[in-house]
Motif scaffolding. Structure first.
Motif, mmCIF file in Angstrom:
data_model
loop_
_atom_site.group_PDB
_atom_site.id
_atom_site.type_symbol
_atom_site.label_atom_id
_atom_site.label_comp_id
_atom_site.label_asym_id
_atom_site.label_seq_id
_atom_site.Cartn_x
_atom_site.Cartn_y
_atom_site.Cartn_z
ATOM 1 N N ASN A 22 0.815 -1.223 0.000
ATOM 2 C CA ASN A 22 0.000 0.000 0.000
ATOM 3 C C ASN A 22 0.849 1.273 0.000
ATOM 4 O O ASN A 22 0.570 2.226 0.737
ATOM 5 N N GLY A 23 1.895 1.274 -0.816
ATOM 6 C CA GLY A 23 2.731 2.454 -0.947
ATOM 7 C C GLY A 23 3.909 2.531 -0.008
ATOM 8 O O GLY A 23 4.743 3.425 -0.129
ATOM 9 N N VAL A 24 3.998 1.601 0.947
ATOM 10 C CA VAL A 24 5.131 1.562 1.873
ATOM 11 C C VAL A 24 6.041 0.409 1.466
ATOM 12 O O VAL A 24 5.600 -0.740 1.349
ATOM 13 N N GLY A 25 7.314 0.720 1.240
ATOM 14 C CA GLY A 25 8.256 -0.308 0.809
ATOM 15 C C GLY A 25 8.977 -0.948 1.985
ATOM 16 O O GLY A 25 9.628 -0.249 2.770
ATOM 17 N N TYR A 26 8.854 -2.246 2.117
ATOM 18 C CA TYR A 26 9.524 -2.986 3.191
ATOM 19 C C TYR A 26 10.723 -3.732 2.623
ATOM 20 O O TYR A 26 10.584 -4.523 1.688
ATOM 21 N N GLU A 27 11.902 -3.474 3.195
ATOM 22 C CA GLU A 27 13.110 -4.175 2.785
ATOM 23 C C GLU A 27 13.225 -5.466 3.597
ATOM 24 O O GLU A 27 13.110 -5.446 4.821
ATOM 25 N N LEU A 28 13.458 -6.570 2.913
ATOM 26 C CA LEU A 28 13.609 -7.858 3.575
ATOM 27 C C LEU A 28 14.855 -8.566 3.062
ATOM 28 O O LEU A 28 15.219 -8.447 1.888
ATOM 29 N N LEU A 29 15.494 -9.296 3.942
ATOM 30 C CA LEU A 29 16.562 -10.202 3.548
ATOM 31 C C LEU A 29 15.960 -11.591 3.463
ATOM 32 O O LEU A 29 15.242 -12.015 4.372
ATOM 33 N N VAL A 30 16.241 -12.292 2.370
ATOM 34 C CA VAL A 30 15.672 -13.621 2.186
ATOM 35 C C VAL A 30 16.765 -14.614 1.838
ATOM 36 O O VAL A 30 17.758 -14.265 1.189
ATOM 37 N N PRO A 31 16.627 -15.875 2.266
ATOM 38 C CA PRO A 31 17.586 -16.895 1.839
ATOM 39 C C PRO A 31 17.402 -17.181 0.354
ATOM 40 O O PRO A 31 16.332 -16.937 -0.207
ATOM 41 N N MET A 32 18.431 -17.705 -0.268
ATOM 42 C CA MET A 32 18.345 -17.990 -1.694
ATOM 43 C C MET A 32 17.237 -18.989 -2.010
ATOM 44 O O MET A 32 16.609 -18.928 -3.067
ATOM 45 N N THR A 33 16.983 -19.929 -1.098
ATOM 46 C CA THR A 33 15.917 -20.904 -1.327
ATOM 47 C C THR A 33 14.561 -20.226 -1.461
ATOM 48 O O THR A 33 13.673 -20.727 -2.147
ATOM 49 N N THR A 34 14.386 -19.083 -0.811
ATOM 50 C CA THR A 34 13.153 -18.309 -0.972
ATOM 51 C C THR A 34 13.201 -17.490 -2.252
ATOM 52 O O THR A 34 12.223 -17.413 -3.003
ATOM 53 N N LEU A 35 14.338 -16.897 -2.530
ATOM 54 C CA LEU A 35 14.470 -16.038 -3.711
ATOM 55 C C LEU A 35 14.118 -16.787 -4.987
ATOM 56 O O LEU A 35 13.463 -16.252 -5.877
ATOM 57 N N TYR A 36 14.547 -18.056 -5.078
ATOM 58 C CA TYR A 36 14.307 -18.834 -6.287
ATOM 59 C C TYR A 36 12.814 -19.054 -6.541
ATOM 60 O O TYR A 36 12.398 -19.311 -7.669
ATOM 61 N N GLN A 37 12.003 -18.974 -5.485
ATOM 62 C CA GLN A 37 10.578 -19.269 -5.628
ATOM 63 C C GLN A 37 9.713 -18.013 -5.760
ATOM 64 O O GLN A 37 8.497 -18.118 -5.893
#
Length: 209
Positions: A22-37
């Protein structure tokens, strides 16, 4: 505590993503196993999250599957293992692979993760064995992705792809020389068109069989 986030995937630069809610950007760190999906930029995404607060930072971690977050939270309870190391561990191997390493006393696989020495690996095995004894192993979601890994429209130029992959590996704790060696090793034997695939293959080269 922020336990879940749903919004539009606005940016994706491994291992960090930006989700617009809703217009607010949340920065997250994710493991590569999540990034691939994750879906493509502009698509809706829903992630399980863990909010970590330290003296120097407040960081939001995102996970595609609830069991990945559960394992992350279990890892950071181990003495000497912080969120950064837990993220690196879950990037280098899938949750089920980590459980198998622990149950099989596979120290050699764990010490391949940046920052994990032999003593830390042995402590991980000792402290996690009972906690993970009832873990239910499932079919690998990444294996299905690999089987259908056709070229996609968001392929990177060769130089940009290599730079992105090496940058992501360094962010996970690998030394620049190690990151470069891993990437070069993959490209020597395979044709890769996306930085995400290059990162995955580089990490897979270190993961237990």
């Amino acid at each position: 505590m922020i336990g879940r986030i749903r919004g539009v995937l606005a940016e994706k630069q491994a291992p960090e993503i930006l989700v617009d809610v809703n217009g607010v950007g949340y920065e997250l760190l994710v493991p590569m196993t999540t990034l691939y999906q994750l879906p493509g930029i502009g698509a809706e995404v829903s992630l399980h999250t863990h909010f970590a607060v330290s003296e120097t930072a407040q960081t939001l971690y995102g996970f595609y599957a609830a069991k990945e977050r559960t394992l992350f939270r279990t890892l950071i309870k181990v003495s000497g293992v912080g969120p950064k190391m837990a993220l690196a561990i879950l990037s280098g191997m899938e949750a089920d692979q980590l459980v198998q390493c622990v149950m099989q006393d596979n120290v050699s696989a764990l010490v391949k993760v940046p920052g994990v020495g032999r003593k830390t690996a042995e402590r991980l095995i000792v402290e996690l064995r009972d906690k993970l004894s009832q873990w239910e192993l499932t079919a690998s979601p990444l294996a299905a992705l690999e089987a259908a890994s056709a070229p996609q429209s968001n392929k990177s130029s060769s130089s940009d792809m290599v730079a992105e992959a090496e940058s992501a590996l360094v962010a996970l704790g690998y030394k620049p020389t190690e990151a470069s060696k891993l990437v070069t090793g993959v490209l020597k034997d395979k044709t890769v068109e996306r930085s995400e695939d290059l990162i995955r293959l580089a990490l897979r080269s270190l993961a237990p069989a």
